[in-house]
Design a protein around this motif. Structure first.
Motif, PDB file in Angstrom:
ATOM      1  N   SER A   1      49.153  53.224  44.204  1.00  0.00           N
ATOM      2  CA  SER A   1      49.129  51.701  43.778  1.00  0.00           C
ATOM      3  C   SER A   1      50.124  51.955  42.671  1.00  0.00           C
ATOM      4  CB  SER A   1      48.055  51.191  43.307  1.00  0.00           C
ATOM      5  OG  SER A   1      47.147  50.767  44.332  1.00  0.00           O
TER       6      SER A   1
ATOM      7  N   ASP B   1      47.095  46.281  43.593  1.00  0.00           N
ATOM      8  CA  ASP B   1      45.681  46.536  43.997  1.00  0.00           C
ATOM      9  C   ASP B   1      45.173  45.063  44.714  1.00  0.00           C
ATOM     10  OD1 ASP B   1      45.113  48.930  43.560  1.00  0.00           O
ATOM     11  OD2 ASP B   1      44.481  48.931  41.623  1.00  0.00           O
ATOM     12  N   THR B   2      45.866  43.827  44.095  1.00  0.00           N
ATOM     13  CA  THR B   2      45.128  42.684  44.596  1.00  0.00           C
ATOM     14  C   THR B   2      46.004  42.445  45.758  1.00  0.00           C
ATOM     15  OG1 THR B   2      45.266  41.698  42.243  1.00  0.00           O
ATOM     16  CG2 THR B   2      45.331  39.992  44.009  1.00  0.00           C
TER      17      THR B   2
ATOM     18  N   ARG C   1      46.790  44.672  47.718  1.00  0.00           N
ATOM     19  CA  ARG C   1      45.984  45.853  48.706  1.00  0.00           C
ATOM     20  C   ARG C   1      44.915  45.068  49.465  1.00  0.00           C
ATOM     21  NH1 ARG C   1      45.978  52.033  46.933  1.00  0.00           N
ATOM     22  NH2 ARG C   1      44.334  52.658  48.206  1.00  0.00           N
ATOM     23  N   ARG C   2      43.795  44.541  48.586  1.00  0.00           N
ATOM     24  CA  ARG C   2      42.750  43.927  48.929  1.00  0.00           C
ATOM     25  C   ARG C   2      42.918  42.933  49.793  1.00  0.00           C
ATOM     26  NH1 ARG C   2      41.089  44.670  43.676  1.00  0.00           N
ATOM     27  NH2 ARG C   2      41.518  42.402  43.104  1.00  0.00           N
ATOM     28  N   ASN C   3      43.887  41.944  49.625  1.00  0.00           N
ATOM     29  CA  ASN C   3      44.336  41.178  50.655  1.00  0.00           C
ATOM     30  C   ASN C   3      44.445  41.534  51.941  1.00  0.00           C
ATOM     31  OD1 ASN C   3      43.954  39.243  48.525  1.00  0.00           O
ATOM     32  ND2 ASN C   3      45.951  38.764  48.003  1.00  0.00           N
TER      33      ASN C   3
ATOM     34  N   LEU D   1      43.536  44.462  53.169  1.00  0.00           N
ATOM     35  CA  LEU D   1      42.247  44.827  53.906  1.00  0.00           C
ATOM     36  C   LEU D   1      41.521  43.626  54.463  1.00  0.00           C
ATOM     37  CD1 LEU D   1      41.012  47.457  51.362  1.00  0.00           C
ATOM     38  CD2 LEU D   1      42.298  47.891  53.535  1.00  0.00           C
ATOM     39  N   GLN D   2      41.463  42.579  53.700  1.00  0.00           N
ATOM     40  CA  GLN D   2      40.908  41.402  54.224  1.00  0.00           C
ATOM     41  C   GLN D   2      41.555  40.738  55.352  1.00  0.00           C
ATOM     42  OE1 GLN D   2      40.511  38.919  50.776  1.00  0.00           O
ATOM     43  NE2 GLN D   2      37.982  39.204  50.552  1.00  0.00           N
TER      44      GLN D   2
ATOM     45  N   LYS E   1      38.270  48.334  56.520  1.00  0.00           N
ATOM     46  CA  LYS E   1      37.624  48.974  55.365  1.00  0.00           C
ATOM     47  C   LYS E   1      38.376  49.679  54.164  1.00  0.00           C
ATOM     48  CE  LYS E   1      33.353  49.194  57.955  1.00  0.00           C
ATOM     49  NZ  LYS E   1      33.707  49.406  59.235  1.00  0.00           N
ATOM     50  N   ASN E   2      39.401  50.251  54.972  1.00  0.00           N
ATOM     51  CA  ASN E   2      40.275  51.107  53.740  1.00  0.00           C
ATOM     52  C   ASN E   2      41.876  51.146  54.409  1.00  0.00           C
ATOM     53  OD1 ASN E   2      40.171  53.105  56.321  1.00  0.00           O
ATOM     54  ND2 ASN E   2      38.143  53.650  55.628  1.00  0.00           N
TER      55      ASN E   2
END
Length: 209
Positions: A166, A181-182, A184-186, A188-189, A194-195
């Protein structure tokens, strides 16, 4: 019509004996040998004519998927029918790709086996009813629709696939690590994973990377 010279290959002696008993009165078959591993089967095929092999996937030395390919290289005209307890769609499809003419589960009826033998002799691919149901269901990744990504998400996905952290991505794109990071989370969703490792694998499967 000549009787089909048939081999039974299974590492469970009770299955072999059961099949012999089940098929002994079939007018179109002649069971000439049975084996509990792939090595003995291949040695036999090298020097003997074999019309039909009833083959298990799980053997102690060579798996049935690989054996299909080897048998076909040695004797192209030999028909291979898989009799297995494996219900994974990927295994079923791989055996057919490797040269098997059909796939049945071990709980199939004698009628289903007869039908598959008859179909395979005519050059068709045949499955037992239960296997037909398994292969008609799409795989997990086929069910997932391809997520819609923003231009920024595509950039970050590509950099993650290159193994960048990141912090490095943030420096390259002039963003804060928090923003990366935001995203990245989006990602994954959106991909329902999961990773990052799963994210990259799924993105490759969906031809996004």
């Amino acid at each position: 019509m000549d009787r089909l010279l048939t081999l039974i290959v299974d590492d469970h002696p009770i299955v072999v004996e059961g099949l012999k008993t089940l098929l002994k009165n079939e007018q179109n078959l002649k069971i000439v040998a049975s084996f509990h591993n792939g090595t003995d089967l291949l040695a036999y095929i090298e020097t003997n004519r074999v019309d039909l092999v009833l083959l298990d996937v799980t053997l102690p030395d060579i798996n049935g998927m690989d054996l299909c390919q080897i048998i076909k290289k040695t004797s192209l005209s030999t028909i291979i029918l898989i009799l297995s307890n494996h219900t994974e769609r990927s295994i079923i499809m791989q055996t057919i790709q490797n040269g098997a003419s059909g796939y049945l589960l071990k709980n199939s009826s004698l009628d289903e086996l007869r039908k598959c033998i008859s179909e395979s002799v005519q050059g068709n691919i045949c499955y037992s009813r239960e296997v037909m149901e398994i292969i008609s269901r799409p795989g997990r990744n086929e069910l997932r629709s391809t997520p819609q990504l923003t231009r920024r998400e595509k950039q970050i996905l590509s950099l993650l696939a290159q193994g960048k952290t990141s912090q490095v991505i943030a420096d390259e794109l002039f963003l804060s690590p928090l923003t990366v990071d935001t995203h990245r989370r989006n990602l994954l969703q959106k991909f329902e994973v999961k990773n990052v490792a799963e994210l990259i694998t799924t993105a490759h499967q969906q031809k996004i990377l």
